[in-house]
Design a protein around this motif. Sequence first.
Motif, short mmCIF file in Angstrom:
data_model
loop_
_atom_site.label_atom_id
_atom_site.label_comp_id
_atom_site.label_asym_id
_atom_site.label_seq_id
_atom_site.Cartn_x
_atom_site.Cartn_y
_atom_site.Cartn_z
N LEU A 1 0.93 -1.20 -0.07
CA LEU A 1 -0.14 0.01 -0.06
C LEU A 1 0.93 1.45 -0.17
CD1 LEU A 1 -3.03 -0.81 2.56
CD2 LEU A 1 -3.04 -0.58 -0.10
N ARG A 2 1.83 1.17 0.64
CA ARG A 2 2.85 2.37 0.89
C ARG A 2 3.55 2.70 -0.80
NH1 ARG A 2 3.85 7.05 3.55
NH2 ARG A 2 6.15 7.76 3.37
N MET A 3 3.90 1.46 -1.30
CA MET A 3 4.40 1.48 -2.69
C MET A 3 3.27 2.14 -3.56
SD MET A 3 6.40 -2.16 -3.11
CE MET A 3 8.22 -2.29 -2.53
N VAL A 4 2.00 1.62 -3.60
CA VAL A 4 0.78 2.38 -4.33
C VAL A 4 0.95 3.87 -4.10
CG1 VAL A 4 -1.42 2.41 -4.84
CG2 VAL A 4 -0.17 0.18 -4.60
N SER A 5 1.05 4.28 -2.68
CA SER A 5 0.91 5.70 -2.42
C SER A 5 2.12 6.52 -3.16
CB SER A 5 0.80 5.88 -0.90
OG SER A 5 0.66 7.03 -0.80
N ILE A 6 3.34 5.83 -2.91
CA ILE A 6 4.27 6.47 -3.63
C ILE A 6 4.31 6.59 -5.08
CG2 ILE A 6 6.76 6.49 -4.27
CD1 ILE A 6 6.95 5.18 -1.33
N GLY A 7 3.64 5.64 -5.95
CA GLY A 7 3.60 5.48 -7.33
C GLY A 7 2.40 6.78 -7.74
N GLN A 8 1.38 6.72 -6.92
CA GLN A 8 0.55 7.67 -7.08
C GLN A 8 0.99 9.04 -7.01
OE1 GLN A 8 -2.88 6.50 -4.73
NE2 GLN A 8 -3.79 5.29 -6.35
N PHE A 9 1.92 9.42 -6.18
CA PHE A 9 2.43 10.65 -5.83
C PHE A 9 3.39 10.83 -7.12
CE2 PHE A 9 6.31 13.15 -4.51
CZ PHE A 9 5.68 14.05 -3.86
N GLN A 10 4.04 10.05 -7.77
CA GLN A 10 4.97 10.11 -8.52
C GLN A 10 4.15 10.60 -9.84
OE1 GLN A 10 6.87 6.31 -8.46
NE2 GLN A 10 8.76 7.06 -7.70
N MET A 11 2.79 9.72 -10.27
CA MET A 11 1.99 10.12 -11.17
C MET A 11 1.50 11.59 -11.12
SD MET A 11 -0.13 6.60 -12.15
CE MET A 11 -1.53 7.69 -12.49
N GLN A 12 1.07 11.82 -10.00
CA GLN A 12 0.77 13.20 -9.77
C GLN A 12 1.78 14.39 -10.00
OE1 GLN A 12 -0.57 13.15 -5.73
NE2 GLN A 12 -2.66 12.27 -5.98
N GLN A 13 3.04 14.12 -9.98
CA GLN A 13 4.10 14.87 -10.11
C GLN A 13 4.60 14.98 -11.56
OE1 GLN A 13 5.38 17.13 -7.65
NE2 GLN A 13 3.39 16.12 -6.61
N GLY A 14 3.94 13.93 -12.50
CA GLY A 14 4.12 13.78 -13.66
C GLY A 14 5.55 13.08 -13.95
N GLN A 15 5.76 12.41 -13.22
CA GLN A 15 7.01 11.42 -13.17
C GLN A 15 6.41 10.01 -13.45
OE1 GLN A 15 8.66 11.45 -9.29
NE2 GLN A 15 9.17 13.58 -9.16
N SER A 16 7.32 9.05 -14.14
CA SER A 16 7.05 7.87 -14.30
C SER A 16 7.26 6.90 -12.74
CB SER A 16 7.96 6.99 -15.40
OG SER A 16 9.48 7.31 -14.75
N VAL A 17 6.29 6.00 -12.96
CA VAL A 17 6.26 5.37 -11.79
C VAL A 17 7.26 4.34 -11.79
CG1 VAL A 17 4.71 3.83 -10.41
CG2 VAL A 17 3.65 5.54 -11.62
N ALA A 18 8.09 4.31 -10.78
CA ALA A 18 9.21 3.34 -10.46
C ALA A 18 9.48 3.29 -8.92
CB ALA A 18 10.26 3.94 -11.01
N VAL A 19 8.82 2.31 -8.44
CA VAL A 19 8.73 2.19 -6.90
C VAL A 19 9.45 0.79 -6.64
CG1 VAL A 19 7.49 2.05 -4.78
CG2 VAL A 19 6.34 3.39 -6.50
N ASP A 20 10.67 0.92 -5.70
CA ASP A 20 11.59 -0.12 -5.18
C ASP A 20 11.96 0.42 -3.86
OD1 ASP A 20 13.58 1.89 -5.52
OD2 ASP A 20 14.15 1.28 -7.54
N PHE A 21 12.83 -0.47 -3.39
CA PHE A 21 13.06 -0.38 -1.86
C PHE A 21 13.87 0.97 -1.74
CE2 PHE A 21 12.50 -5.18 -1.57
CZ PHE A 21 11.45 -4.95 -1.05
N VAL A 22 14.47 1.41 -2.73
CA VAL A 22 15.20 2.68 -2.64
C VAL A 22 14.30 3.75 -2.47
CG1 VAL A 22 16.82 4.16 -3.83
CG2 VAL A 22 17.32 1.73 -3.95
N GLN A 23 13.15 3.64 -3.52
CA GLN A 23 12.21 4.82 -3.23
C GLN A 23 11.30 4.56 -1.93
OE1 GLN A 23 11.52 7.03 -5.29
NE2 GLN A 23 13.01 6.50 -6.82
N LEU A 24 11.35 3.33 -1.34
CA LEU A 24 10.74 3.34 0.09
C LEU A 24 11.46 4.06 1.19
CD1 LEU A 24 9.39 -0.30 0.24
CD2 LEU A 24 8.02 1.58 0.60
N GLN A 25 12.85 3.84 0.83
CA GLN A 25 13.80 4.50 1.95
C GLN A 25 13.68 6.21 1.75
OE1 GLN A 25 14.29 2.06 4.52
NE2 GLN A 25 15.91 3.50 4.57
N ARG A 26 13.77 6.50 0.35
CA ARG A 26 13.63 7.85 0.06
C ARG A 26 12.43 8.68 0.62
NH1 ARG A 26 11.81 10.24 -5.35
NH2 ARG A 26 12.15 12.53 -5.14
#
Length: 105
Positions: free
Chosen positions: A61-86
């Motif tokens: 669910l946290r990864m989905v939230s990060i992915g949705q945030f990335q989409m809202q920012q106009g970024q491509s969705v790329a969620v991994d453990f590095v993004q979780l830490q970020r």
Amino acid sequence: PSSTSSHSNPTFPTCVIHGKDAVPFLTKSKLPRPALKAMWSLVDPMHKGSLQQKVQFYTLLRMVSIGQFQMQQGQSVAVDFVQLQRFKQTRLNFPWFESVQQPNV
């Protein structure tokens, strides 16, 4: 999802969520299917086809939230453990799913 308490790890009780049941729900997030598949692979590293612990689902669910945030920012969705830490200390919205009521928090 069925839930039972775990005798081996009381901090993270077991919770069985099968992939075939999760797909219809996760696609309501409007994230690209390849991104959702990659996220699932990260939380199901043994490729069991199901999530066995609640912490796996919470992480997804946290990864989905990060992915949705990335989409809202106009970024491509790329969620991994590095993004979780970020995003660890970043306050994000709850993930949203089409036709699913948001919690009132």
